[in-house]
Design a protein around this motif. Structure first.
Motif, PDB file in Angstrom:
ATOM      1  N   MET A 113       0.871  -1.005  -0.017  1.00  0.00           N
ATOM      2  CA  MET A 113       0.110   0.016  -0.148  1.00  0.00           C
ATOM      3  C   MET A 113       0.757   1.118   0.059  1.00  0.00           C
ATOM      4  N   ALA A 114       0.457   1.967  -0.863  1.00  0.00           N
ATOM      5  CA  ALA A 114       1.307   3.428  -0.838  1.00  0.00           C
ATOM      6  C   ALA A 114       1.274   4.288   0.437  1.00  0.00           C
ATOM      7  N   LYS A 115       2.385   4.571   1.025  1.00  0.00           N
ATOM      8  CA  LYS A 115       2.310   5.521   2.301  1.00  0.00           C
ATOM      9  C   LYS A 115       2.149   6.801   2.056  1.00  0.00           C
ATOM     10  N   THR A 116       1.474   7.505   3.114  1.00  0.00           N
ATOM     11  CA  THR A 116       1.155   8.972   2.982  1.00  0.00           C
ATOM     12  C   THR A 116       2.520   9.710   3.076  1.00  0.00           C
ATOM     13  N   PRO A 117       2.672  10.585   2.437  1.00  0.00           N
ATOM     14  CA  PRO A 117       4.088  11.306   2.640  1.00  0.00           C
ATOM     15  C   PRO A 117       4.043  12.164   3.960  1.00  0.00           C
ATOM     16  N   VAL A 118       5.192  12.160   4.712  1.00  0.00           N
ATOM     17  CA  VAL A 118       5.332  13.070   5.738  1.00  0.00           C
ATOM     18  C   VAL A 118       5.725  14.426   5.472  1.00  0.00           C
ATOM     19  N   LYS A 119       4.957  15.410   5.931  1.00  0.00           N
ATOM     20  CA  LYS A 119       5.344  16.843   5.781  1.00  0.00           C
ATOM     21  C   LYS A 119       6.529  17.281   6.420  1.00  0.00           C
ATOM     22  N   VAL A 120       7.590  17.619   5.719  1.00  0.00           N
ATOM     23  CA  VAL A 120       8.618  18.199   6.957  1.00  0.00           C
ATOM     24  C   VAL A 120       8.805  19.628   6.380  1.00  0.00           C
ATOM     25  N   THR A 121       8.715  20.495   7.366  1.00  0.00           N
ATOM     26  CA  THR A 121       8.823  22.024   7.338  1.00  0.00           C
ATOM     27  C   THR A 121      10.236  22.465   7.601  1.00  0.00           C
TER      28      THR A 121
END
Ligand SMILES: NC(=O)c1ccc[n+]([C@@H]2O[C@H](COP(=O)([O-])OP(=O)(O)OC[C@H]3O[C@@H](n4cnc5c(N)ncnc54)[C@H](O)[C@@H]3O)[C@@H](O)[C@H]2O)c1
Ligand SMILES: O=C(O)C[C@H](O)C(=O)O
Length: 328
Positions: free
Chosen positions: A1-9
């Motif tokens: 299953m495709a993983k949700t991207p992690v948002k890095v600021t």
């Protein structure tokens, strides 16, 4: 299953640490080689164009894990849905600037960023403050984010930790990997205390493998003043090594520290080792299940006690100064 991207600021994304950091994040070194990331670059308006240039280069690397880049000068946009925030951009001390002015100028950056994190970041937000004075900037950001658990705000002493490992490894002519349980206590400043009384080399206490004069007169000041020595040599403050330490800090926070070892991070004190509750101070820490835990039960000798207390006093002075300015 495709993983949700992690948002890095990343704040201060167009600066020299930003340039050393972003490509490593996008290549998977911050979170893991199977974790897709979305980058959000926060800059001041004058530096947006430079950030756009870096984003073009990121595109040109065709990193398989990089799922998008956003560039903004608005903290509310940058931290919206952020899972990891690397607060790198800060106001450097310039000629004629008093410490009070420096703390005030940084309060004007880290207060609003803390508020934006409080209002917009994801529930699992983890914050690492790199911009100096890092511990007190983290205190300011944390105070502006009452709805985020205090444990999610940290400041970087991993660079000091790595410096201490290297200095000791070179002295003893052993690989860095032979050294365990190094600790940096206190502030990311010249008062920090790199502790060899708990560090182990091949199972032996490091302080017993070196003479006391070297420990006191060479090791401690070399580690504590390394930042200034780099500035003197390079004409600019450390960048690649600072970015490397930020990667190490977040990677371990998310993925855990190895069994039988610990690392150093500045975390919000719970009163351990006599460090007043609420100060953001460096401790020996392990990461378990995505949370930093302060290593408990270490015996602190008189030599160490004096040095930890001196660095903590400096943190208290910084806290009192930002409190007097109404920043916390
Ligand atoms: N904790 C550590 O171990 C450690 C080590 C090295 C450097 N540092 C500190 O990291 C900071 C950054 O260093 P650098 O060499 O990248 O500096 P730099 O001057 O090259 O870059 C800083 C960037 O921050 C940006 N910036 C300033 N205010 C901002 C704001 N309000 N929002 C977003 N961006 C903003 C600037 O435009 C600039 O591009 C400095 O404070 C430095 O002292 C900390
Ligand atoms: O930017 C600095 O003043 C030095 C930096 O914090 C470092 O430790 O290299």
């Amino acid at each position: 299953m495709a993983k949700t991207p992690v948002k890095v600021t990343v704040t201060g994304a167009a600066g020299q640490i930003g340039y050393a950091l972003l490509f490593r994040i996008a290549s998977g070194q911050l979170l893991g080689s199977d974790v897709p990331v979305k980058l959000s670059l926060l800059e001041i308006p004058q530096a947006i164009k430079a950030a756009e240039g870096t984003a073009m280069e990121l595109d040109d690397c065709a990193f398989p894990l990089l799922r998008g880049i956003e560039i903004t000068d608005d903290p509310n946009v940058a931290f919206d849905g952020a899972n990891v925030a690397l607060l790198v951009g800060a106001r450097p001390r310039t000629k004629g600037m008093e410490r009070r002015d420096l703390l005030e100028a940084n309060g004007g950056i880290f207060g609003p960023q803390g508020r934006a994190i409080n209002e917009h970041a994801a529930d699992d937000i983890r914050v690492l403050v790199v911009g100096n004075p890092a511990n007190t900037n983290a205190l300011i950001a944390r105070s502006a984010a009452p709805d985020v658990p205090a444990e999610r705000f940290t400041a970087m002493t991993r660079l000091d930790h790595n410096r201490a490992l290297s200095q000791l490894a070179q002295k003893l002519d052993v690989p860095v990997s032979d050294i365990k349980k190094m600790t940096i206590w206190g502030n990311h400043s010249a008062t920090q205390y790199p502790d060899l009384y708990h560090a182990e080399v091949g199972g032996k206490i490091a302080a017993e493998l070196v003479d006391e004069a070297w420990l006191r007169d060479t090791f401690i000041p070399t580690v504590a003043k390394r930042g200034a020595a780099i500035i003197e040599a390079r004409g600019a403050s450390s960048a690649a090594s600072a970015a490397n330490a930020a990667i190490d800090h977040v990677y371990d926070w998310v993925n855990g520290t190895p069994e039988g070892d610990w690392t150093s991070a500045a975390v919000v004190s719970d009163g351990s080792y006599g460090v007043p509750e609420g100060l953001v101070s460096s401790f020996p820490v392990v990461s378990r299940n995505g949370r930093w835990e302060i290593v408990q039960g270490l015996e602190i000798n008189e030599f160490s006690r004096e040095r930890i207390d001196a660095s903590v006093r400096e943190l208290e002075e910084e806290r009192d100064a930002v409190r007097a300015l109404g920043l916390i």
